[in-house]
Design a protein around this motif. Structure first.
Motif, PDB file in Angstrom:
ATOM      1  N   GLN A   3     -35.727 -18.194  -0.635  1.00 19.84           N
ATOM      2  CA  GLN A   3     -35.725 -16.863  -0.037  1.00 19.84           C
ATOM      3  C   GLN A   3     -36.045 -16.899   1.448  1.00 19.84           C
ATOM      4  N   VAL A   4     -35.371 -15.997   2.176  1.00 16.11           N
ATOM      5  CA  VAL A   4     -35.671 -15.752   3.586  1.00 16.11           C
ATOM      6  C   VAL A   4     -35.998 -14.272   3.726  1.00 16.11           C
ATOM      7  N   PHE A   5     -37.094 -14.003   4.404  1.00 15.32           N
ATOM      8  CA  PHE A   5     -37.457 -12.634   4.758  1.00 15.32           C
ATOM      9  C   PHE A   5     -37.399 -12.520   6.267  1.00 15.32           C
ATOM     10  N   ILE A  76     -37.157 -25.568   2.270  1.00 14.52           N
ATOM     11  CA  ILE A  76     -38.449 -24.904   2.075  1.00 14.52           C
ATOM     12  C   ILE A  76     -38.163 -23.637   1.259  1.00 14.52           C
ATOM     13  N   PRO A  77     -38.871 -23.404   0.164  1.00  9.14           N
ATOM     14  CA  PRO A  77     -38.525 -22.288  -0.722  1.00  9.14           C
ATOM     15  C   PRO A  77     -38.635 -20.899  -0.095  1.00  9.14           C
ATOM     16  N   LEU A  78     -39.596 -20.701   0.809  1.00 11.29           N
ATOM     17  CA  LEU A  78     -39.808 -19.395   1.422  1.00 11.29           C
ATOM     18  C   LEU A  78     -39.879 -19.562   2.937  1.00 11.29           C
ATOM     19  N   VAL A  79     -38.965 -18.893   3.645  1.00  8.61           N
ATOM     20  CA  VAL A  79     -38.952 -18.949   5.107  1.00  8.61           C
ATOM     21  C   VAL A  79     -38.982 -17.514   5.616  1.00  8.61           C
ATOM     22  N   ILE A  80     -39.934 -17.245   6.503  1.00  8.08           N
ATOM     23  CA  ILE A  80     -40.148 -15.890   7.010  1.00  8.08           C
ATOM     24  C   ILE A  80     -39.945 -15.886   8.519  1.00  8.08           C
ATOM     25  N   ALA A  93     -28.081 -14.489  13.548  1.00  4.18           N
ATOM     26  CA  ALA A  93     -27.939 -15.942  13.384  1.00  4.18           C
ATOM     27  C   ALA A  93     -28.853 -16.459  12.275  1.00  4.18           C
ATOM     28  N   TYR A  94     -30.058 -15.891  12.171  1.00  2.00           N
ATOM     29  CA  TYR A  94     -30.971 -16.275  11.092  1.00  2.00           C
ATOM     30  C   TYR A  94     -30.353 -15.941   9.733  1.00  2.00           C
ATOM     31  N   ALA A  95     -29.861 -14.726   9.604  1.00  2.77           N
ATOM     32  CA  ALA A  95     -29.288 -14.279   8.327  1.00  2.77           C
ATOM     33  C   ALA A  95     -28.071 -15.110   7.944  1.00  2.77           C
ATOM     34  N   GLN A  96     -27.205 -15.371   8.910  1.00  2.00           N
ATOM     35  CA  GLN A  96     -25.995 -16.137   8.612  1.00  2.00           C
ATOM     36  C   GLN A  96     -26.312 -17.575   8.218  1.00  2.00           C
ATOM     37  N   LEU A 101     -26.687 -21.498   3.716  1.00  2.00           N
ATOM     38  CA  LEU A 101     -27.416 -22.572   3.039  1.00  2.00           C
ATOM     39  C   LEU A 101     -27.990 -22.144   1.689  1.00  2.00           C
ATOM     40  N   GLY A 102     -27.461 -21.036   1.158  1.00  2.00           N
ATOM     41  CA  GLY A 102     -27.786 -20.637  -0.201  1.00  2.00           C
ATOM     42  C   GLY A 102     -29.095 -19.892  -0.394  1.00  2.00           C
ATOM     43  N   TYR A 103     -29.616 -19.317   0.654  1.00  2.00           N
ATOM     44  CA  TYR A 103     -30.856 -18.538   0.548  1.00  2.00           C
ATOM     45  C   TYR A 103     -30.538 -17.070   0.280  1.00  2.00           C
ATOM     46  N   GLN A 104     -31.414 -16.436  -0.480  1.00  2.00           N
ATOM     47  CA  GLN A 104     -31.368 -14.984  -0.627  1.00  2.00           C
ATOM     48  C   GLN A 104     -32.068 -14.407   0.606  1.00  2.00           C
ATOM     49  N   VAL A 105     -31.433 -13.439   1.274  1.00  2.00           N
ATOM     50  CA  VAL A 105     -31.959 -12.889   2.528  1.00  2.00           C
ATOM     51  C   VAL A 105     -32.366 -11.440   2.332  1.00  2.00           C
ATOM     52  N   LYS A 106     -33.587 -11.133   2.766  1.00  2.00           N
ATOM     53  CA  LYS A 106     -34.077  -9.753   2.735  1.00  2.00           C
ATOM     54  C   LYS A 106     -34.570  -9.368   4.116  1.00  2.00           C
ATOM     55  N   GLU A 107     -34.144  -8.218   4.568  1.00  2.00           N
ATOM     56  CA  GLU A 107     -34.600  -7.642   5.832  1.00  2.00           C
ATOM     57  C   GLU A 107     -35.709  -6.643   5.492  1.00  2.00           C
ATOM     58  N   VAL A 108     -36.856  -6.772   6.165  1.00  2.00           N
ATOM     59  CA  VAL A 108     -37.996  -5.903   5.881  1.00  2.00           C
ATOM     60  C   VAL A 108     -38.464  -5.253   7.177  1.00  2.00           C
ATOM     61  N   ILE A 109     -38.468  -3.927   7.195  1.00  2.00           N
ATOM     62  CA  ILE A 109     -39.008  -3.203   8.347  1.00  2.00           C
ATOM     63  C   ILE A 109     -40.479  -2.950   8.058  1.00  2.00           C
ATOM     64  N   VAL A 110     -41.330  -3.446   8.940  1.00  2.00           N
ATOM     65  CA  VAL A 110     -42.777  -3.333   8.777  1.00  2.00           C
ATOM     66  C   VAL A 110     -43.276  -2.190   9.661  1.00  2.00           C
ATOM     67  N   GLY A 111     -43.977  -1.262   9.052  1.00  2.00           N
ATOM     68  CA  GLY A 111     -44.532  -0.139   9.806  1.00  2.00           C
ATOM     69  C   GLY A 111     -43.512   0.969  10.000  1.00  2.00           C
ATOM     70  N   GLU A 112     -43.950   2.003  10.682  1.00  2.00           N
ATOM     71  CA  GLU A 112     -43.097   3.136  11.022  1.00  2.00           C
ATOM     72  C   GLU A 112     -42.648   2.980  12.463  1.00  2.00           C
ATOM     73  N   ILE A 113     -41.374   3.123  12.700  1.00  2.00           N
ATOM     74  CA  ILE A 113     -40.837   2.893  14.037  1.00  2.00           C
ATOM     75  C   ILE A 113     -40.976   4.125  14.925  1.00  2.00           C
ATOM     76  N   LYS A 114     -40.588   5.269  14.437  1.00  2.00           N
ATOM     77  CA  LYS A 114     -40.479   6.472  15.279  1.00  2.00           C
ATOM     78  C   LYS A 114     -41.753   7.305  15.375  1.00  2.00           C
ATOM     79  N   ASP A 115     -42.762   7.037  14.575  1.00  2.00           N
ATOM     80  CA  ASP A 115     -43.987   7.827  14.559  1.00  2.00           C
ATOM     81  C   ASP A 115     -44.815   7.547  15.818  1.00  2.00           C
ATOM     82  N   LYS A 116     -44.928   8.550  16.692  1.00  2.00           N
ATOM     83  CA  LYS A 116     -45.619   8.391  17.981  1.00  2.00           C
ATOM     84  C   LYS A 116     -47.103   8.058  17.803  1.00  2.00           C
ATOM     85  N   SER A 117     -47.758   8.678  16.817  1.00  2.00           N
ATOM     86  CA  SER A 117     -49.186   8.399  16.629  1.00  2.00           C
ATOM     87  C   SER A 117     -49.397   6.952  16.189  1.00  2.00           C
TER      88      SER A 117
END
Length: 144
Positions: A3-5, A76-80, A93-96, A101-117
């Motif tokens: 897996q790749v995150f 390596i089984p898990l690459v972040i 380029a990371y995703a491709q 190379l046969g990895y499952q790819v997940k895109e993860v958005i961490v946190g809130e992007i647009k929240d001003k506070s």
């Protein structure tokens, strides 16, 4: 399963914390079973002090991508990927490479992007002292 995150988020949003938590959960923190690839790593000097240099950014992004590809080649089984990845082209380029190379790819958005506070909170807790105006600019430029 290999897996790749690909983490995405504003500075100070908790990407590095999320990366370590993910590794602890998925591979019990076994250091031989995961790699976290963060361009920020290259900005630490020999004394462990973070020194950002915008002129080194392209070189360090390339070094990080090379480290990532090496981790994939070593199966390596898990690459972040722990970068801001504000624009989609920044992580394609990371995703491709991972998919090729046969990895499952997940895109993860961490946190809130647009929240001003939350942008204010991120600026306060950002270890790398990224100013609020830059964090707000990055939020504005963020591609979904």
């Amino acid at each position: 399963m290999k897996q790749v995150f690909i983490l995405r988020g504003l500075p100070g949003s908790g990407k590095s914390y999320y990366a370590q938590s993910l590794a602890d959960e998925l591979v019990a923190g076994n250091e031989s079973d995961y790699v976290v690839c963060a361009t920020d790593d290259y900005f630490y000097n020999s004394e462990g002090v973070y020194q950002f240099d915008k002129f080194k950014l392209p070189e360090y992004h390339n070094l990080n991508l090379a480290r990532f590809i090496n981790a994939l080649a070593e199966e390596i089984p898990l690459v972040i990927v722990d970068n801001t990845n504000i624009k989609k082209w920044e992580f394609i380029a990371y995703a491709q490479a991972a998919t090729a190379l046969g990895y499952q790819v997940k895109e993860v958005i961490v946190g809130e992007i647009k929240d001003k506070s939350l942008q204010h909170l991120y600026a306060k807790r950002c270890e790398h002292k990224v100013p609020l105006r830059m964090i707000s600019k990055m939020a504005y430029m963020f591609e979904w």
